[in-house]
Design an enzyme around this catalytic site. Sequence first.
Site, PDB file in Angstrom:
ATOM      1  N   ASN A  84       0.836  -1.192   0.000  1.00  0.00           N
ATOM      2  CA  ASN A  84       0.000   0.000   0.000  1.00  0.00           C
ATOM      3  C   ASN A  84       0.878   1.252   0.000  1.00  0.00           C
ATOM      4  OD1 ASN A  84      -2.345   1.631   0.218  1.00  0.00           O
ATOM      5  ND2 ASN A  84      -3.352   0.022   1.420  1.00  0.00           N
ATOM      6  N   HIS A 114      23.998   0.552  11.028  1.00  0.00           N
ATOM      7  CA  HIS A 114      25.241   1.270  11.293  1.00  0.00           C
ATOM      8  C   HIS A 114      25.839   0.740  12.594  1.00  0.00           C
ATOM      9  CE1 HIS A 114      24.318   4.261   8.194  1.00  0.00           C
ATOM     10  NE2 HIS A 114      23.061   4.141   8.606  1.00  0.00           N
ATOM     11  N   GLY A 141      -0.182  -1.436   9.123  1.00  0.00           N
ATOM     12  CA  GLY A 141       0.279  -0.092   8.808  1.00  0.00           C
ATOM     13  C   GLY A 141       1.276   0.475   9.804  1.00  0.00           C
ATOM     14  N   THR A 164      11.961  -6.599  15.878  1.00  0.00           N
ATOM     15  CA  THR A 164      13.401  -6.630  16.134  1.00  0.00           C
ATOM     16  C   THR A 164      13.949  -8.051  16.205  1.00  0.00           C
ATOM     17  OG1 THR A 164      13.045  -6.566  18.524  1.00  0.00           O
ATOM     18  CG2 THR A 164      13.332  -4.441  17.399  1.00  0.00           C
ATOM     19  N   LYS A 182      -0.779 -14.190  19.885  1.00  0.00           N
ATOM     20  CA  LYS A 182      -1.658 -15.357  19.825  1.00  0.00           C
ATOM     21  C   LYS A 182      -1.134 -16.335  18.786  1.00  0.00           C
ATOM     22  CE  LYS A 182      -6.457 -16.500  18.744  1.00  0.00           C
ATOM     23  NZ  LYS A 182      -7.755 -15.961  18.315  1.00  0.00           N
TER      24      LYS A 182
END
Length: 184
Positions: A84, A114, A141, A164, A182
């Site tokens: 999107n 970095h 989103g 992460t 879940k």
Amino acid sequence: MIKSEKEKMLAGEYYDAGDEELVKERNYAKDLTFAFNYTKPSETEKKKEILRQLINAKGSFHIEAPFQCDYGYNIEVGENFYANYGCILLDVNKIVIGDNVLLAPNVQIYTAAHPIDPEERLTGKEFAKPITIGNNVWIGGGSILCPGVSIGNNVTIGAGSVVTKDVPDNVIAGGNPCKVIKEL
């Protein structure tokens, strides 16, 4: 044998992003994304042709403008891919996306990184880690995928998540940092 900066980049090693070859390749991708982003929405075939010059799409796909990437050639998308508005794919390393994947607006996928040590960072060194997204995945989103993560098959990532760490198959995950909410 001495590796090129591009070879170092794709191997996940420190590399020089100011390398002439890499700058030229990024500029080529910027020109294509500019052309894509400023082509009329009604010119769907022209937009697809521009994207085919940029990314490796294995089947049907649709990307809404605006769209940004670093190189394009490090992006591989499977069948039935949809991104999107406002997606950013920093493909300094490989981004491999499976079949039936949906990216909601403003999803950001970052392979680039970095050094954490400030002195080392000031040298200009950079590195990148690949990202893999399985089949049948919906990423909500505003989510961010950090360098080196893998998303399993049949996964939903909630809006605004910061991924992460790897996400296993068959789960709903979300949050900052993203965690399994879940199992399906």
